[in-house]
Design a protein around this motif. Structure first.
Motif, PDB file in Angstrom:
ATOM      1  N   THR A  95     -10.906  -4.794  -4.318  1.00 58.90           N
ATOM      2  CA  THR A  95     -10.634  -3.609  -3.506  1.00 58.90           C
ATOM      3  C   THR A  95     -11.855  -3.267  -2.662  1.00 58.90           C
ATOM      4  O   THR A  95     -12.954  -3.099  -3.190  1.00 58.90           O
ATOM      5  N   MET A 108      -7.162   3.138  -5.643  1.00 60.02           N
ATOM      6  CA  MET A 108      -6.483   1.906  -5.272  1.00 60.02           C
ATOM      7  C   MET A 108      -6.702   0.822  -6.322  1.00 60.02           C
ATOM      8  O   MET A 108      -5.782   0.071  -6.667  1.00 60.02           O
ATOM      9  N   LEU A 157      -7.177  -4.961   3.045  1.00 55.24           N
ATOM     10  CA  LEU A 157      -6.146  -5.503   2.167  1.00 55.24           C
ATOM     11  C   LEU A 157      -6.091  -7.024   2.239  1.00 55.24           C
ATOM     12  O   LEU A 157      -6.325  -7.612   3.297  1.00 55.24           O
ATOM     13  N   ILE A 207      -3.765  -2.343  -6.625  1.00 57.56           N
ATOM     14  CA  ILE A 207      -3.361  -2.755  -5.289  1.00 57.56           C
ATOM     15  C   ILE A 207      -3.452  -4.268  -5.112  1.00 57.56           C
ATOM     16  O   ILE A 207      -2.604  -4.882  -4.465  1.00 57.56           O
ATOM     17  N   TYR A 253       0.837  -1.199   0.000  1.00 58.74           N
ATOM     18  CA  TYR A 253       0.000   0.000   0.000  1.00 58.74           C
ATOM     19  C   TYR A 253       0.874   1.253   0.000  1.00 58.74           C
ATOM     20  O   TYR A 253       0.645   2.191  -0.775  1.00 58.74           O
ATOM     21  N   VAL A 276      -8.719   0.687   4.145  1.00 58.05           N
ATOM     22  CA  VAL A 276      -8.709  -0.275   3.040  1.00 58.05           C
ATOM     23  C   VAL A 276      -8.542  -1.678   3.611  1.00 58.05           C
ATOM     24  O   VAL A 276      -7.640  -1.921   4.417  1.00 58.05           O
TER      25      VAL A 276
END
Length: 339
Positions: A293, A316, A288, A321, A164, A286
């Motif tokens: 996402t 993102m 992860l 990501i 990130y 976020v």
């Protein structure tokens, strides 16, 4: 890089749903140029969009149910057609680029894990929150998804946060700190002591050592890794302290004309500081480690925060990501197999 797919916005989640959520969606579409699709009750959402004259600008996807703010992880199983579940399904099907929800954190995490699944070799998805440090934000991972964690998970949380930080903050070699009760490696409980050992020998991580609670806002590291219980307590303590400090400052300013004059002269600086320390300005946390996402906005989010969350989710997703995390975790997994 851009993605023409819309952000799937859970319109029924949050303390001020659906009206503030709809207002945030309209703002994101009109002011940010983001495609957004609202997920929830069509009749309720159409009426809310009509108040903004936006019935032709923001599409609606039907969801039969909604998770209440006080419902936990098990609700994701009981309500397979909830608005957050449908939003996740849109991402899984490729019809949306990301999910945004201000609903129950436990419900969002559980539904995300159930509908989107964890990425390969990811032990547990984790919540990453940006702390308003300078010169760039610091990431706190995990901020509440995993109250009970193993040392190996804290190492993975560091990798999730590093991915990130590289993508969003331009950190070329993110510095990792382990949150515990002392800077010395031997300080802490069994979890942090073992995590410290693993982090010191983990390939691909720039481990800067232990950090303490008073280091949360110093910017000493780019990523702070911790278990979800500790991280959530630390985050909420910090947010409460910031609110208290500003309330006390407001009271002090209002006590005399001289203080009011001083505040007026520093108005722009104070506004800038308030905006930097406002958690809602960052758009949310976020989640992860999933095959998609997911951004979790604060439950009390108003329209500006929802709009910011949509921007964060779109950015993102567009910057890849999920792929960045997948590559980093795969490399880490191969390295550990060689030990």
């Amino acid at each position: 890089m851009s993605d023409s797919r819309p952000v799937a916005l859970d319109a029924m989640g949050g303390d001020h749903a659906p009206h503030e959520i709809v207002a945030g969606a309209v703002h994101a579409v009109r002011e940010r140029g983001l495609p957004v699709v609202l997920v929830g009750s069509p009749r309720v959402l159409f009426e809310a969009l009509a108040d903004h004259g936006a019935t032709q600008e923001v599409p609606i996807v039907r969801a039969e149910e909604a998770l209440a703010m006080n419902e936990g992880a098990l609700a994701s199983l009981r309500r397979p057609r909830s608005s957050i579940a449908v939003a996740c399904h849109l991402v899984r099907r490729g019809d949306a680029c990301a999910v945004v929800s201000a609903g129950s954190t436990a419900g969002v995490v559980a539904t995300g894990r159930l509908r989107l699944k964890a990425q390969q070799h990811v032990l547990r998805p984790a919540i990453a929150v940006r702390l308003p440090t300078l010169p760039r934000p610091t990431l706190l991972v995990d901020a509440g998804a995993n109250a009970d964690a193993k040392p190996e998970m804290l190492v993975q949380f560091a990798h999730l946060g590093a991915a990130y930080a590289e993508l969003a903050h331009g950190a070329t070699e993110p510095k990792i700190g382990l949150l515990t009760i002392g800077s010395e490696p031997e300080k802490g409980n069994k979890l942090t002591k073992r995590a410290n050992e693993l982090l010191q020998s983990s390939p691909g991580l720039h481990f800067a050592g232990n950090i303490e609670g008073h280091d949360l806002l110093t910017g000493k590291v780019d990523v702070i890794t911790t278990d979800g219980f500790t991280g959530n307590v630390a985050l909420k303590t910090m947010e409460g302290a910031v609110r208290y400090a500003f309330a006390e400052l407001r009271t002090a300013v209002e006590e005399s004309r001289l203080a009011k004059l001083g505040a007026a002269l520093q108005r722009n600086r104070l506004r800038e500081l308030r905006n930097r320390l406002d958690a809602e300005a960052y758009g949310g946390a976020v989640l992860l480690g999933l095959n998609g996402t997911v951004v979790i906005a604060h439950g009390s989010s108003r329209a500006p925060a929802i709009s910011a969350a949509c921007q964060l989710a779109a950015d993102m997703s567009a910057n890849g990501i999920v792929t960045r995390i997948g590559d980093r975790i795969a490399t880490s997994h191969r390295s550990h197999r060689l030990w």
